[in-house]
Design a protein around this motif. Structure first.
Motif, short mmCIF file in Angstrom:
data_model
loop_
_atom_site.label_atom_id
_atom_site.label_comp_id
_atom_site.label_asym_id
_atom_site.label_seq_id
_atom_site.Cartn_x
_atom_site.Cartn_y
_atom_site.Cartn_z
N GLN A 101 -1.08 5.78 -8.60
CA GLN A 101 -2.07 4.70 -7.85
C GLN A 101 -3.06 4.03 -8.74
O GLN A 101 -3.46 4.79 -9.71
N ARG A 103 -6.72 1.72 -9.44
CA ARG A 103 -7.73 1.81 -8.92
C ARG A 103 -8.03 0.63 -8.09
O ARG A 103 -8.86 0.34 -6.99
N ASP A 104 -7.75 -0.61 -8.34
CA ASP A 104 -7.92 -2.02 -7.95
C ASP A 104 -6.62 -2.53 -7.72
O ASP A 104 -5.66 -2.37 -8.23
N VAL A 105 -6.58 -3.96 -6.88
CA VAL A 105 -5.55 -4.57 -6.78
C VAL A 105 -5.00 -5.22 -8.33
O VAL A 105 -5.81 -5.69 -9.03
N GLN A 106 -3.92 -5.19 -8.54
CA GLN A 106 -3.46 -5.67 -9.61
C GLN A 106 -2.34 -6.94 -9.51
O GLN A 106 -1.20 -6.90 -8.90
N LYS A 119 -6.55 1.81 -15.62
CA LYS A 119 -6.61 1.24 -14.50
C LYS A 119 -5.92 2.32 -13.54
O LYS A 119 -5.91 1.90 -12.42
N SER A 121 -5.65 5.55 -11.15
CA SER A 121 -6.87 6.18 -10.15
C SER A 121 -6.10 7.83 -10.03
O SER A 121 -6.97 8.66 -10.26
N GLU A 209 1.93 -8.28 -5.64
CA GLU A 209 0.74 -7.50 -6.26
C GLU A 209 0.69 -6.00 -5.96
O GLU A 209 1.52 -5.63 -5.01
N ARG A 211 -1.28 -2.82 -4.82
CA ARG A 211 -2.53 -2.43 -4.16
C ARG A 211 -3.03 -0.80 -4.51
O ARG A 211 -2.07 -0.06 -4.73
N PRO A 212 -4.06 -0.65 -4.26
CA PRO A 212 -4.57 0.95 -4.74
C PRO A 212 -4.18 1.95 -3.53
O PRO A 212 -3.76 2.85 -3.68
#
Length: 254
Positions: A101, A103-106, A119, A121, A209, A211-212
């Motif tokens: 997973q 950390r942030d939306v990519q 990036k 998590s 996109e 998402r985390p």
């Protein structure tokens, strides 16, 4: 998403050398357009994650492919209860994998493995349960793409912060206490990091996109096995207990 836009997005994806006999780049593009259209129909929920397939040289030789393939993990496909029924499958299979997973939306492609690692998590053990009956006939690499890489159900163990030593992990899958598969975490044609990077960038090129809360599965370790009734347990062998991943159990009912 319109067909012309998908073609434009696909043009930025860097593929390997053109497949000599089985398919052209245009045929690959057409297959991914068909897949993407099926995943963006009205009423189709946002995916629970994304997956890679044909990540071993043996699987690519079988289907005359020179590359990995990618698809979406269906919403509602996460097995949170630790059990599933064979009756839910037409032709169920089982794969042991690693799941990641962010950390942030990519929303933009990543330039390097170093950027990717910065990036991430979590990482976790995973079992993916594809259903080959979801692939249109005849069974081929292009139809595997059109069939969303046979995605159906998957189960993920508790995730832990990323360790730099995941490449040293040995994964073992048992059923009712008997060995089924054992393979190193790096048993992918391009390794975990390059496979994960390609998965993320290809999905983004298609307009998705990341998402985390979405899981990223990097492909079968040790091959794909028929799904059978019984109790499966997946665990990792590691040199340091602090770097180990929590185990995963799954019961398959008739």
């Amino acid at each position: 998403m319109c067909r012309s836009l998908i073609v434009s997005l696909l043009s930025v994806v860097v593929f390997s050398a053109p497949l000599a006999q089985a398919a052209t780049d245009r045929e690959w593009q057409s297959a991914y357009i068909d897949q993407n259209l099926s995943q963006t129909l009205p009423g189709v929920a946002s995916p629970a994650g994304f997956k890679a397939g044909l990540t071993s040289l043996l699987s690519r030789q079988r289907f005359h492919s020179d590359r990995a393939v990618f698809g979406n993990l269906p919403s509602g496909g996460v097995l949170d209860g630790g059990a599933v029924s064979l009756a839910d499958f037409g032709k169920g299979m089982l794969e042991m994998e690693l799941a990641f997973q962010l950390r942030d939306v990519q929303r933009q492609p990543m330039a390097s493995v170093a950027e990717l690692k910065s990036k991430l998590s979590r990482v976790a053990l995973a079992l993916e349960l594809p259903d080959l009956s979801r692939i249109p006939a005849p069974l081929s690499a292009l139809n595997i793409v059109r069939g969303n890489v046979a995605a159906h159900y998957f189960a993920v163990a508790a995730g832990v912060p990323l360790s730099a030593d995941i490449g040293r992990l040995e994964l073992e899958l048992t059923k009712d206490g008997a060995p089924v598969i054992e393979a190193p975490a790096e048993a992918l044609a391009e390794g975990q990091w390059q496979t994960l990077l390609a998965l993320i960038n290809q999905r983004i090129a298609l307009g998705w996109e990341i998402r985390p809360d979405q899981w990223l599965l990097t492909g079968a370790l040790g091959g794909m096995q028929p799904l059978e009734r019984g109790h499966y347990r997946l665990r990792a062998h590691c040199q340091l207990r602090a770097q180990c991943l929590p185990p995963l159990s799954l019961t398959v009912h008739p």
